[in-house]
Design a protein around this motif. Structure first.
Motif, short mmCIF file in Angstrom:
data_model
loop_
_atom_site.label_atom_id
_atom_site.label_comp_id
_atom_site.label_asym_id
_atom_site.label_seq_id
_atom_site.Cartn_x
_atom_site.Cartn_y
_atom_site.Cartn_z
N ARG A 167 0.84 -1.20 0.00
CA ARG A 167 0.00 0.00 0.00
C ARG A 167 0.87 1.26 0.00
NH1 ARG A 167 -5.16 0.77 1.92
NH2 ARG A 167 -5.44 -1.40 1.29
N GLU A 171 0.65 4.45 -2.55
CA GLU A 171 0.43 5.83 -2.11
C GLU A 171 1.58 6.75 -2.56
OE1 GLU A 171 -2.22 6.95 -1.10
OE2 GLU A 171 -3.33 5.31 -0.17
N TYR A 174 1.10 7.53 -6.19
CA TYR A 174 0.05 8.55 -6.34
C TYR A 174 0.60 9.94 -6.00
CZ TYR A 174 -4.43 10.94 -5.81
OH TYR A 174 -5.47 11.82 -5.92
N LEU A 182 2.99 13.43 1.46
CA LEU A 182 2.84 12.08 2.01
C LEU A 182 3.56 12.01 3.34
CD1 LEU A 182 1.80 9.15 1.36
CD2 LEU A 182 4.13 8.67 0.59
N GLU A 222 -8.80 7.71 4.81
CA GLU A 222 -7.85 7.50 3.71
C GLU A 222 -6.47 7.07 4.17
OE1 GLU A 222 -8.07 12.08 4.31
OE2 GLU A 222 -9.33 10.29 4.59
N ASP A 223 -6.20 7.08 5.48
CA ASP A 223 -4.91 6.66 5.99
C ASP A 223 -4.81 5.13 6.02
OD1 ASP A 223 -4.25 9.31 6.39
OD2 ASP A 223 -4.93 9.31 8.48
N THR A 224 -3.59 4.64 6.00
CA THR A 224 -3.34 3.20 6.05
C THR A 224 -2.56 2.87 7.31
OG1 THR A 224 -3.31 2.95 3.65
CG2 THR A 224 -2.18 1.27 4.93
N PRO A 238 -1.66 9.86 3.30
CA PRO A 238 -1.71 10.62 2.05
C PRO A 238 -2.07 12.08 2.29
CG PRO A 238 -3.12 8.65 1.96
CD PRO A 238 -2.68 8.81 3.35
#
Length: 426
Positions: A167, A171, A174, A182, A222-224, A238
């Motif tokens: 992931r 990111e 992107y 980021l 939206e965070d991982t 992100p």
């Protein structure tokens, strides 16, 4: 070990209505393969059903009952994937013209041999197709293993290390493409391995689940988040700027330090440290480098005594801030930026009766409805017990609106809920 020894025991089915041809093939192949025989296509089909280990078929075209073409078509049209993909070598004789060979090839023949075949030719073709089939099977098994490998950590429900890294690559790609920011954060519970050894696996896992809930409740949709070590967590943020990423890390570490756990007669308090980076994203930025940088900062934070956040915004300039900052030896990385440190002070928590496993003693704030639903989804409904009355109060207006749409058919149920919450009837 030689390829010949590896192939020992591999079954090869020879199909021909001539016993002489079958015996000749057996003599050539028997030293390296287990040879099965069939006198026609129907007998061969029966053998395929009874012997799932058959790896190769060598078949004549002209045979009674079911000829080689009919057998080939039946194999290629089989629902069983193993049968449909099995290699088939067609043996042609003088009576078989070029049209017959073309039809067999179109029907899915893997290879051709001409009668009379010699031992070198038959062995070479057989070895080649057995090796190819074995390689394809191993590749399929490897691909299946990769596809079925878990993507989440079974204890916490967060992404595991491999999926977290995958992931992160996405990111970063992107961020490079859209020229956006980021953030990357690594958080580790200080000296957790010592507590894990002292109090055991059940207590340790209970503590980790509580810390996981803190992280889940703190990050954006939206965070991982991923679990990347025993008590180490990674966050990919992100579009996060330096201030937001740092404050998130401080907030999580502060909440972890604010918890007190009662384990038997012992009271346990733990702290956490974090490494935070919000680098300048360039076209050649690599996620592995960001991982290394963030983990290096985390290591420095822990080696400096723990209970602190070390951050580097990658600009080479210090940022003005109001949070208290501890003194730490300066270190300059490849960007020329000097990392900065920040304390995550622990707050005092109340006490509750002792529990046999780790139990958080801090009275946490009520979760939002979205957070409560997420906890139920994660099978963490027990943590909602103290907040259920307040959460139901928030949901009650929705139930009342539904009650009105149902023409009063839910009056009794809504009335019971009001009574249990000591809410007077409207």
């Amino acid at each position: 070990m030689s390829e010949e020894n590896n192939a020992a025991g591999t079954q090869v089915l020879v199909v021909d209505d001539s016993r002489v041809i079958r015996v000749a093939a057996r003599k050539i192949l028997k030293e390296e393969f287990e040879v099965l025989e069939a006198g026609d296509g129907e007998a061969a089909w029966d053998a395929l059903q009874q012997n799932p280990g058959i790896a190769l078929i060598i078949s004549d075209l002209s045979m009674p009952y079911l000829n080689g073409m009919g057998l080939l078509k039946r194999i290629r049209e089989a629902e069983d994937k193993r049968l449909a993909n099995i290699p088939v070598i067609i043996v042609t004789g003088a009576e078989d013209d070029e049209d017959a060979k073309s039809s067999a090839f179109a029907a899915g023949a893997s290879d051709f041999l001409s009668k009379p075949f010699d031992s070198v030719q038959l062995l070479a073709h057989t070895r080649s197709h057995i090796k190819l089939a074995t390689t394809e099977t191993r590749l399929e098994q490897t691909a299946t293993a990769i596809e079925t490998e878990p993507t989440v950590d079974l204890l916490t429900g967060l992404l595991n290390q491999r999926s977290f890294t995958d992931r992160g690559h996405q990111e970063l790609a992107y961020a490079i493409r859209h020229r956006s920011e980021l953030g990357l954060v690594f958080i580790d519970v200080d000296a957790f391995d010592e507590a894990f050894i002292k109090y055991g696996k059940p207590a340790g896992e209970a503590i980790l689940k509580i810390f996981t809930r803190i992280i889940r409740d703190s990050i954006r949709t939206e965070d991982t988040a991923g679990r990347v070590g025993l008590a180490r967590f990674g966050l990919v943020l992100p579009s996060a700027n330096a201030i937001g990423a740092r404050k998130l890390a401080v907030r999580i570490c502060t909440q972890i330090a604010s918890r007190t756990f009662k384990i038997g007669n012992d009271t346990l308090k733990l702290t956490a440290s974090a490494g935070v980076i919000t680098p300048l994203i360039r076209r050649d930025t690599r996620f592995e480098e960001l991982l290394e940088q963030a983990q290096r900062l985390l290591g420095r934070a822990q080696h400096s005594g723990g209970n602190r956040v070390l951050f580097d915004q990658g600009t080479g300039t210090a940022e003005e801030r109001t949070e208290p900052v501890t003194e730490a030896p300066p270190e300059t990385d490849a960007t020329g930026a000097a990392p900065e440190t920040e304390n995550t002070p622990a707050t005092t928590a109340g006490t509750e009766p002792a529990a046999t496993t780790a139990e958080s003693q801090e009275s946490e704030p009520m979760p939002s409805l979205a957070q409560a639903l997420q906890r139920l989804h994660d099978n963490d409904g027990d943590s909602l017990s103290p907040h259920l009355p307040a959460l139901v109060r928030e949901v009650l207006p929705l139930l009342e609106a539904w009650q009105r749409q149902q023409s009063g058919s839910l009056d009794a149920a809504v009335g019971q809920i009001r009574a249990s919450l000591d809410i007077p009837e409207q």
